[in-house]
Structure formats: structure tokens, C-alpha cells
Design a protein around this motif. Structure first.
Motif, PDB file in Angstrom:
ATOM      1  N   VAL A  13       7.728  -2.777 -10.591  1.00 20.45           N
ATOM      2  CA  VAL A  13       6.799  -1.730 -10.148  1.00 20.45           C
ATOM      3  C   VAL A  13       7.411  -0.385 -10.522  1.00 20.45           C
ATOM      4  O   VAL A  13       8.640  -0.230 -10.532  1.00 20.45           O
ATOM      5  CB  VAL A  13       6.489  -1.851  -8.632  1.00 20.45           C
ATOM      6  CG1 VAL A  13       7.707  -1.626  -7.772  1.00 20.45           C
ATOM      7  CG2 VAL A  13       5.364  -0.913  -8.205  1.00 20.45           C
ATOM      8  N   GLY A  14       6.553   0.552 -10.887  1.00 15.65           N
ATOM      9  CA  GLY A  14       7.036   1.855 -11.325  1.00 15.65           C
ATOM     10  C   GLY A  14       6.986   2.880 -10.208  1.00 15.65           C
ATOM     11  O   GLY A  14       6.198   2.762  -9.275  1.00 15.65           O
ATOM     12  N   SER A  15       7.829   3.874 -10.322  1.00 18.63           N
ATOM     13  CA  SER A  15       7.798   4.982  -9.367  1.00 18.63           C
ATOM     14  C   SER A  15       6.413   5.628  -9.411  1.00 18.63           C
ATOM     15  O   SER A  15       5.841   5.832 -10.474  1.00 18.63           O
ATOM     16  CB  SER A  15       8.863   6.011  -9.751  1.00 18.63           C
ATOM     17  OG  SER A  15       8.925   7.022  -8.787  1.00 18.63           O
ATOM     18  N   GLY A  16       5.856   5.910  -8.244  1.00 17.11           N
ATOM     19  CA  GLY A  16       4.539   6.532  -8.183  1.00 17.11           C
ATOM     20  C   GLY A  16       3.400   5.534  -8.196  1.00 17.11           C
ATOM     21  O   GLY A  16       2.241   5.920  -8.104  1.00 17.11           O
ATOM     22  N   GLY A  64       0.782  -1.224   0.000  1.00 23.40           N
ATOM     23  CA  GLY A  64       0.000   0.000   0.000  1.00 23.40           C
ATOM     24  C   GLY A  64       0.816   1.278   0.000  1.00 23.40           C
ATOM     25  O   GLY A  64       0.261   2.366  -0.109  1.00 23.40           O
ATOM     26  N   ARG A  65       2.139   1.143   0.104  1.00 24.35           N
ATOM     27  CA  ARG A  65       2.990   2.335   0.069  1.00 24.35           C
ATOM     28  C   ARG A  65       3.215   2.759  -1.384  1.00 24.35           C
ATOM     29  O   ARG A  65       2.979   1.984  -2.312  1.00 24.35           O
ATOM     30  CB  ARG A  65       4.330   2.026   0.752  1.00 24.35           C
ATOM     31  CG  ARG A  65       4.176   1.632   2.231  1.00 24.35           C
ATOM     32  CD  ARG A  65       3.800   2.816   3.097  1.00 24.35           C
ATOM     33  NE  ARG A  65       4.889   3.786   3.155  1.00 24.35           N
ATOM     34  CZ  ARG A  65       5.891   3.753   4.036  1.00 24.35           C
ATOM     35  NH1 ARG A  65       5.946   2.786   4.927  1.00 24.35           N
ATOM     36  NH2 ARG A  65       6.816   4.690   4.030  1.00 24.35           N
ATOM     37  N   ILE A  66       3.700   3.986  -1.584  1.00 26.76           N
ATOM     38  CA  ILE A  66       3.959   4.488  -2.930  1.00 26.76           C
ATOM     39  C   ILE A  66       5.429   4.272  -3.264  1.00 26.76           C
ATOM     40  O   ILE A  66       6.308   4.779  -2.555  1.00 26.76           O
ATOM     41  CB  ILE A  66       3.621   5.989  -3.033  1.00 26.76           C
ATOM     42  CG1 ILE A  66       2.169   6.247  -2.605  1.00 26.76           C
ATOM     43  CG2 ILE A  66       3.869   6.497  -4.457  1.00 26.76           C
ATOM     44  CD1 ILE A  66       1.829   7.721  -2.463  1.00 26.76           C
ATOM     45  N   SER A  67       5.682   3.526  -4.335  1.00 25.42           N
ATOM     46  CA  SER A  67       7.062   3.279  -4.744  1.00 25.42           C
ATOM     47  C   SER A  67       7.716   4.592  -5.163  1.00 25.42           C
ATOM     48  O   SER A  67       7.111   5.422  -5.846  1.00 25.42           O
ATOM     49  CB  SER A  67       7.100   2.280  -5.904  1.00 25.42           C
ATOM     50  OG  SER A  67       8.437   2.099  -6.332  1.00 25.42           O
ATOM     51  N   ALA A  68       8.968   4.783  -4.743  1.00 23.58           N
ATOM     52  CA  ALA A  68       9.696   6.012  -5.079  1.00 23.58           C
ATOM     53  C   ALA A  68      10.729   5.770  -6.166  1.00 23.58           C
ATOM     54  O   ALA A  68      11.503   6.668  -6.488  1.00 23.58           O
ATOM     55  CB  ALA A  68      10.358   6.589  -3.832  1.00 23.58           C
ATOM     56  N   SER A  69      10.738   4.566  -6.734  1.00 23.36           N
ATOM     57  CA  SER A  69      11.650   4.351  -7.868  1.00 23.36           C
ATOM     58  C   SER A  69      11.106   3.251  -8.775  1.00 23.36           C
ATOM     59  O   SER A  69      10.267   2.454  -8.368  1.00 23.36           O
ATOM     60  CB  SER A  69      13.058   3.998  -7.380  1.00 23.36           C
ATOM     61  OG  SER A  69      13.010   2.944  -6.461  1.00 23.36           O
ATOM     62  N   MET A  88       5.058  -7.238  -4.426  1.00 22.50           N
ATOM     63  CA  MET A  88       5.887  -7.733  -3.325  1.00 22.50           C
ATOM     64  C   MET A  88       6.386  -9.148  -3.619  1.00 22.50           C
ATOM     65  O   MET A  88       7.563  -9.469  -3.434  1.00 22.50           O
ATOM     66  CB  MET A  88       5.077  -7.708  -2.031  1.00 22.50           C
ATOM     67  CG  MET A  88       4.691  -6.296  -1.597  1.00 22.50           C
ATOM     68  SD  MET A  88       3.316  -6.262  -0.408  1.00 22.50           S
ATOM     69  CE  MET A  88       4.106  -6.948   1.031  1.00 22.50           C
ATOM     70  N   ALA A  89       5.461 -10.006  -4.073  1.00 25.03           N
ATOM     71  CA  ALA A  89       5.833 -11.397  -4.352  1.00 25.03           C
ATOM     72  C   ALA A  89       6.865 -11.456  -5.475  1.00 25.03           C
ATOM     73  O   ALA A  89       7.816 -12.238  -5.424  1.00 25.03           O
ATOM     74  CB  ALA A  89       4.591 -12.208  -4.707  1.00 25.03           C
TER      75      ALA A  89
END
Lengths: 411, 411
Positions: free
Chosen positions: A162-165, A44-49, A173-174
Motif C-alpha cells: 500500500v502506498g502513502s496517501g 479506511g485509514r490513510i496510510s502514512a508510508s 490488510m490481508a
């Protein structure tokens, strides 16, 4: 009546939504920090990269079943009545081991997860073969790569995970874990404090503060923590203190109340003395009294004390703020549905219409709700979505497909 | 090869999905307890009762602005050039007070949230009037009830706020607070434990366990807590111990691994000795090896060790289990979208197809993903939804509208 009063002369002084957005986006806000956290805590967090696989998954070719590694062409045509005999060269347990190798006419007994021996290209399931000493009878043919998880067949080195944002979901995660990524860079959990103002909602005044719990819950998520900063009376010094004391600990503040056309503009007066106004009053309905201030690099929103106006106007600008800060494209689920009725729009306002979304044979449809007061919680209670009628439209047509932000469940 | 081996002879021994569902629903499971919790802590929980307002909101008629309470007919026709003069009888502060009353020709100065005096029916905003001593000049007319929040105009006593089996959202919480409801009856947070089995995923074996973190995150919510019960090797005693030790602390257990057609059926053998099999093997793809056992009144699911098969088969039965236990109708957002391609279905299986949902001018469309392996995480990574091809259908047609359970974000 006492107090300073800012006269909003009708809609003349309200800003176009697009102009307000531009001002918000053009501002140099304090950046939201990023942090490295374990993948398993990143839901649920926002990826930063942008995250890419740096190895293959599976990392080596392995058996997907318990059975016998063979050369598929060796057992072509094998059946219960026409078995083929191979020589068992050894056993391969689960997991990566010293690489084994084999030739035509040979086989390895292999367990699920065992590394495929060089020379083999398929696995015959245990139940379709019979071992006796070093001799193996095979009763069924296998296709090339049958029952084999080939190196890189799932995730290839270099593949984007996964993309930033983007919001990190279970599958991201998996996939990270599959390719050995243990930590992810994410944006810090944003702290949004909510300060309620108004004599009428002070304890014992008989008016319950519903706006604050509504905002606290609605805007709470894995990437944003909302904080209850209490209720402050209509007193400039107390409002100033409440902001002063909390702004250091928060990324965003929202101050509710003291904004409506007919109230004392205490919040605006206080904020004028604390920071710079980015916009004050926007052509949206409900929630036109929303103002945004830059107080030391942080956004402070002043919104209506009425629950629906507060929620809608805050959402209208919070999403774009998060987009600017983190690249997050969507904060809610948006669906397209067909309007079941015509709805008129007035005054060139950008209108946020509460709708009831329903599933039908032909897809989603949206019934507009007729109750529309800024303070009418029932309009949120009975709806499960919000759609926008743009400022340049006189309404929505019956049957028109519109984007709807879901605010509740579609059962 | 050692160990007991249960031979699944093709699909012959698999049960129809509907039969498996009936068996699940017909079973007397331990009931999930309910508890009373503060409304403010109820976000995302499942309501365990129908909740009705027991009072009106607002509870008394009050002013929505700062201004003057008047009789609307008294100021009919008032304008800047043709003001009307009234007598100010007194002041009403915010909050409920001793009821005031007034007659034609009179007015009360009133603040936001102040109780409307008997006899008044509207409020003139402060900026459209001028007070001098006890004399008031009114420069604008008001409609009946203008700027007044009438008792019960938002929520009426008796109105339903949230239904049993519904997920409690921000708007439900705010509405409860509006009518003085402080606690809600909700279902206890369900504890679902996940036990992974398999020699190949034991530490140091080179095969990473992606299924467990996938399930832990995917099924975690405000109403269900997922617990990591570790990895157990392919050893019946250790599997039995892991279940024995954890079942008391959990409402639901899911055991992954040891189920595929080509592995030793260790989990099934262990569960056969611990409880009663409700079903074992279902005609769904992926995930056909799913079994359900009743162990002392609690459901224990045995699912594939492969991530996608495990997730899909568990979801297929967990939703119905929650529906039986709590009345929860939907656990995920479901949208309808048009298939962009024909997709064939084989073998009379109920197939769970991964799709990529996209917004278009004409609504949502779904592209079927061609990668479909049970273990292929990329099929989840690249998709954002799952649709079902029923067992009695040979496929989905291009353009057909289908229900899609969203598993990721639609940007």
C-alpha cells in the motif's frame, strides 16, 4: 441595520478557484500526526508510508490440498487403468516442520498447508491415489507445481502493498498479514468541528438547522471524525468563544452561516481578529462566500449557512487540504459519464452541477438537475453525483464525458 | 487418509448459479428485525420503510437574507440614480413570529430566517437600501420571490425522501430533519460471524490466516457487523461447537476452509447434521465449493479457506441474501467500463474476473488481471474491481462494456 457589513461588490472581489487552491497548498499548516496501529484496526485509514513486503508469501512451499507429494515426472501418464506405484516415505502434517526430502519413486502423504519435501514438485490429491502400507498407487498424472502453493508465488519480498496517501482496504490488510506486518503507520483520525451560527437556527426560532447534520454525516469517515460544536447566535463574542474553545481539540474547523451577500459578516469579522485570511470569497457556484483562515496553524473555513452551498464549497477545499496533508488523492468515488443534455455556464464561475447518474447499455450517463438553489436540499436528494463546469467553459455539451463525484448510490 | 471424503466428480455435481440463487431466494429465512432509531444515527443503515415528507420545507415563507421585505412591483426600475422611497412599518427578527402584513408602498426590515409579512413578495438586500427613521430608500429592483425561501420550495409535503431498502445517506438525513422527521425505521445491524477452520492455520503452524481478516474487513459496513469467531482445527466436534455457540448471536455465519476438492469435507459433514443443505457446490470460479445450509432459519455459508475464493463466492450470495431480506439493491459501487483485452471463459463456469479500472479520456476502461489463483491475494491487491463473465459466454470481447463491482479505489 446594525453590525459591520463587508460589501462584496458583485463578483469583482471573488478570487479564482485556482488562486485559492494555490494559497491553501502554499500555506504551512500544522502537520497531521501519524501513529502506528494494528493492521486489523486500519480499515479506511490513510496510510502514512509506503509499505513493502519484507518476506515472501507463502513463506515456504506448501501443499494446497490433502494428498501425496510426488515428483511430477514420476507419475506422468498415470491413469485409472495404468496406475503407477510409489513408496510412501512418511507423513507431513499441516504447518512448517523439519524439512523432509525424497527421491524419484518416493512420495510423502501430506496435508493441506504441509511443507513440501525437498525433491517433490507436485501433489496428487488423495482421491486419485490409494495407499496400502508403504505402497502408493497413483491413478492420475499431475503437472509440475500442481496443488502446490510455492514460496513467494502470491506476494514477493519487496512488493509494494500500500502506498502513502492511499486508503487502507481489506485487501491491503490481508496482504500485510500474509507477510507478517502487524502494524501500519497511518495519519491520525482528523477531527473536524462544525460550528453553526445564526439567530434563525437557534432553538425555537422555527428554522431547522439542516446544514449541520448534512456536513456531519457527509464528511464523516474512518479517517475523519466530525464533531457537532452546536449552534451559536449572531454574536461576535459567542462566535469567538466557540472557535477559541474548540480549536485546540480539532484539526479543522468549519463555521457555517453569516457569510451570504446579504447578511452581517460576523464570522469573517471575528476570524479577521483571530488569524490570517488565506482567501475570502471564491468564484465557485454554489458556495462563493467560502473563506479560509489560518488560526494558529489550523484551517478554519467559513462557509454558507445554506446546506448545498456549505457542502459543495467545503468539499472543494477539504479534498485539496487532505491531499496536501496526507497525499490522499481522492476522497470520493469518481466516475466518468456522458451528459444527456447541454448545460450552460454563466459568469465565468466554476459551477458544481448536481446530476443524476444512471447505468445504460453504453455506460454511465448523467442527467443534469434543473433545481439548483444553494439551499435546496432536494437538489442533493434527487441527485447522486456532482460534476464541475470549469470557469473557462460556457457549458457542457450533450454527450460530453465528464468526471462525476458520486454523492449517493447508483442503483 | 482418514475422515469422510465426499467426492466431487469434476463439475458434474455443481449447480448452476441461477438455480442456487433461486433456492436461496425461495427459502423462508428468519426475517431481519427492524428498529426505530434517531435520524442522526442512521447514516449507512438500510431504510426499512418508504419515508415521505409530512410537511413542507421551508414550513413558512422566510427571508434568505438580511434586508427589507417589499412588494417587488413597488421597486421596479429602482437604481442608484433613481431610488424609490417606501415606508418602514416595523422589524421582523429571525424565526417564526406573529404574522405581520403590509401594503403597497410599505416595507419591513427583516432578518435572515424572518417570516415574510403578508403582502410582500421579495426582499431587497440591506446593502441596496438606506433606512432613515421610518423612511427607506431602495436603490435596486428585485424580482418576485428574490431572496425569499418560499414555503415548500425545497421539499413538498408528500415528497419521498428515502425508499425502503435504500442506504441512508447524509442528504436523506438532512431532508428528514428539514421536515421534522426525528426517527427512521431501519433494519437491525446484521451480525455476520466468521469461523475459520483448518489445522494449518492454527497458531504456530506457520500458515497465516489471511482469509478471516479479509472477510471481516470487506463485509463490514454500517449495516453489517462482522465478528471474528476464531480458528477451529479440522475436528467435527469442535466445528459443531463453534457453530452451535455462535448461531444464536448472529444473523449469518460463514465457515471458511475444509471445502476444497482435495480436503476432508468436515464442514459439510457437520452442517449436514445440523441443518438442511440449500445448495452445495456452484458453477462459479473462483469459489465453486461454496455451500449454503439453513440452520434453524439462519443461513450458514461454507466457503473455501482460500482468500479470493472465499471473498468472491460469499459476495456472490450475500448480496442476493440481503436483497431478499431488506430490498437492498446494491451493496457496492458498480461502474461500467470497456474491457481493454479479450478474455476467454472456459468450462461453462460463471467467472469472476479481477480487473484494474482506470480513467481515460473516453471513460473508464478495465484491464483484466492475468493472475487468477483462488488463493492469490495479489490478484485483489493489484485489482480494484471484479466483473462477471456469464456461464453462457465464451469470454469478453475487447472494447465490450461490462459492469464492474469496485473493490478498491480508482485514483
Amino acid at each position: 441595520m446594525g453590525g459591520n457589513r463587508r460589501k462584496m461588490q458583485g463578483f469583482g472581489s471573488l478570487m479564482a478557484f485556482s488562486t485559492a487552491l494555490e494559497r491553501l497548498a502554499g500555506r504551512k499548516w500544522d502537520r497531521i500526526a501519524t501513529e502506528m496501529i494494528p493492521v486489523r484496526e486500519s480499515a479506511g485509514r490513510i496510510s502514512a508510508s509506503d509499505v513493502y513486503a519484507r518476506e515472501n508469501s507463502p513463506s515456504f512451499s506448501r501443499s494446497a490440498v490433502d494428498g501425496y507429494a510426488v515428483v511430477s515426472s514420476d507419475v506422468s501418464g498415470a491413469s485409472e487403468y495404468n496406475f503407477i506405484t510409489l513408496e510412501v516415505k512418511g507423513e507431513i502434517e499441516a504447518g512448517r516442520t523439519d524439512p523432509a526430502s525424497m527421491d524419484h519413486g518416493q512420495a510423502y502423504e501430506i496435508y493441506t498447508g504441509g511443507e513440501m519435501p525437498e525433491g517433490s514438485d507436485a501433489v496428487v490429491m488423495a482421491e486419485y491415489a490409494e495407499r496400502s502400507g508403504n505402497s502408493l498407487r497413483v491413478f492420475r498424472s499431475v503437472r509440475k507445481y500442481e496443488n502446490v502453493s510455492r514460496a513467494g508465488e502470491d506476494i514477493t519480498s519487496g512488493q509494494k502493498i500500500v502506498g502513502s496517501g492511499e486508503i487502507i482496504r481489506a485487501q491491503h490488510m490481508a496482504a500485510c498479514i500474509a507477510v507478517g506486518i502487524e502494524k501500519l503507520e497511518v495519519f491520525a483520525i482528523m477531527e473536524m468541528g462544525i460550528i453553526s451560527t445564526g439567530n434563525e437556527i437557534m432553538p425555537g426560532m422555527g428554522v431547522r438547522n439542516t446544514t449541520q447534520p448534512l456536513l456531519l454525516s457527509y464528511f464523516s469517515s474512518a479517517y475523519m471524525r466530525t464533531g457537532d460544536l452546536g449552534v451559536v447566535p449572531d454574536d461576535p463574542d459567542k462566535i469567538r468563544s466557540a472557535i477559541d474553545e474548540s480549536i485546540g481539540r480539532h484539526h479543522i474547523l468549519a463555521v457555517t452561516g453569516g457569510t451570504s451577500l446579504g447578511s452581517r459578516d460576523l464570522v469573517a469579522d471575528v476570524l479577521d481578529g483571530m488569524g490570517e485570511m488565506i482567501f475570502g470569497g471564491v468564484m465557485i457556484r454554489p458556495g462563493r462566500t467560502i473563506s479560509l483562515y489560518d488560526v494558529g496553524g489550523k484551517p478554519v473555513f467559513s462557509v454558507s449557512g445554506l446546506p448545498v452551498a456549505a457542502l459543495i464549497s467545503l468539499e472543494a477545499f477539504l479534498g485539496p487540504f487532505l491531499a496536501v496533508q496526507t497525499g490522499l488523492k481522492r476522497t470520493r468515488v469518481v466516475v466518468r459519464a456522458a451528459m444527456t443534455e447541454r448545460v450552460a455556464n454563466r459568469d465565468g464561475m466554476r459551477s458544481y452541477l448536481r446530476v443524476r447518474v444512471r447505468n445504460t447499455e453504453n455506460g454511465l450517463v448523467a442527467d443534469p438537475l434543473r433545481i439548483t438553489g444553494s439551499g435546496i436540499l432536494s437538489s442533493l436528494l434527487l441527485s447522486n453525483g456532482i460534476t464541475v463546469i470549469p470557469e473557462n467553459r460556457e457549458g457542457l455539451e450533450e454527450g460530453e464525458m465528464v468526471d462525476i463525484t458520486l454523492t449517493g448510490d447508483v442503483y
